[in-house]
Design an enzyme around this catalytic site. Sequence first.
Site, PDB file in Angstrom:
ATOM      1  CE  LYS A   1     -27.489   6.750  67.948  1.00  0.00           C
ATOM      2  NZ  LYS A   1     -27.705   8.146  67.728  1.00  0.00           N
TER       3      LYS A   1
ATOM      4  CE  LYS B   1     -20.153   8.649  82.593  1.00  0.00           C
ATOM      5  NZ  LYS B   1     -21.094   9.472  81.933  1.00  0.00           N
TER       6      LYS B   1
ATOM      7  CE  LYS C   1     -26.376  15.654  78.922  1.00  0.00           C
ATOM      8  NZ  LYS C   1     -25.223  16.167  79.643  1.00  0.00           N
TER       9      LYS C   1
END
Length: 322
Positions: free
Chosen positions: A110, A189, A192
Site C-alpha cells: 500500500k 494469482k 478478488k
Amino acid sequence: MRALSGTQPSGKLHIGNYFGAIRQYVQLQQEHEGFYFIANYHALTTIRSAEEMRQQTLELAADYLALGLDPDRATLFLQSDVPEVTELAWVLSTVTPMGLLERCHAYKDKIAQGLPADHGLFAYPTLMAADILIYDSNLVPVGQDQKQHVEVTRDIGERFNSTYGQTLVIPEAYILKDTATVVGVDGQKMSKSYDNTICIFDPEKQVRKRIMSIVTDSTPLEDPKDPDNCSVYALCCLFADEAQKQEMAERYRAGGMGYGDAKKELFGCFMEYFGEARKRREQLAEDMGYVVDVLKQGAARARAVAQQTMERVRQACGVNIG
Ligand code: ADP
Ligand code: TRP
C-alpha cells in the site's frame, strides 16, 4: 493436533480460496481438531458498511458449510465473538518490533503505491498472530500469500516465550505445493482484488462466461500447445488426477485441440466438482437461522479455549495480581 484458519468476509469465495485453503480445512477435519473462523475484525480494514459486513459474514459461513465444513467435527465461529483475541493482540504488540510489521506485504504494498495506510492494516499481522496463538494451533492451512503472516506469528510467539517463559504453542503453515497459488483468468494469482476470479457459487451462466474469458495465447487450433504455459491447463489440473493431467498434456502437445475445447472441459469439471456444494448452498440460503446457530455454538467452544490461553498469558506477564 489442532488446525486453525480464517478467511475475511470481503467478497465471494473463488476457487483459489477453495483449493488454496478451504479444501484443506475440510480434509484436516477428518483427523484433527479444526477451528475455522470468519475474520471480520480483519475485514474492518477494508469494509466500511455495516450492512455489507453482516451480509457477507453470514454468506461466507454458509459457503463454508456448503463446501463440507462439518460443525460436528470442526468449530466454525466469528472472530469478533471471541473478544479475548483483541486482548492478546495488544499483549503481542508489545513484543512485536516495528521492523517486522514494516516488512509485511499488505502494508508495504500500500505504501509503495503511495496510498494512505491505517494503523489497522499496519497491525494486521499482530491480530492474525493472536488469532492463531490464542487457540494453541499447530497447523495453519492457507495459500502461499499468507505464508509470511504465519512466519511473523511464529516469530511473535517465540519472542513472547523467550521474554516470559514457555506459554504459547508455535504453529506451522500448512501449504500444499500443487495448490499454493491458483492462477486467475488473466494469468496472475487469482484474487478478488484483481477481478480475475472464478467464483464457486456464481450462477452457472456467469461461471461459464468467466471460464470462457480465460486469457490464452494465439497458437492456431491445429498447432501443438504448451500445457505448462496455459492457465486453462493449470486450472484443469486442480480437478484432475495424475493420469488425467498427463492425458490432457498430451492432447495439448499433439495439436488439433483448441483452447475453446479445453475451456469447455474445465467448465464441465467445475460443475461436476462443485455441483453438490452449490445445491447445498441453495438449501442453506433458505435456512440462515441454522447458520447463525452453528456460529453461536462455535463461538462458545472457541471462547472457552481462548479464555484458558489468556489466563496463561496474563499469568506469564504479570497483569493479573490474583
Ligand atoms: P483474496 O486474495 O481473493 O482476497 P483472501 O486473501 O481472502 O483472498 O484469501 C483467503 C484464503 O485463500 C487464504 O488462505 C489465502 O491464502 C487463500 N488464497 C487466496 N487466493 C489464493 C490463490 N490464488 N491460490 C491459493 N490460495 C489462495
Ligand atoms: N489474513 C488472512 C487472509 O487475508 C485471514 C486471516 C486472519 C487468517 N487471521 C488468520 C488466516 C489466522 C489464517 C489464520 O486471508
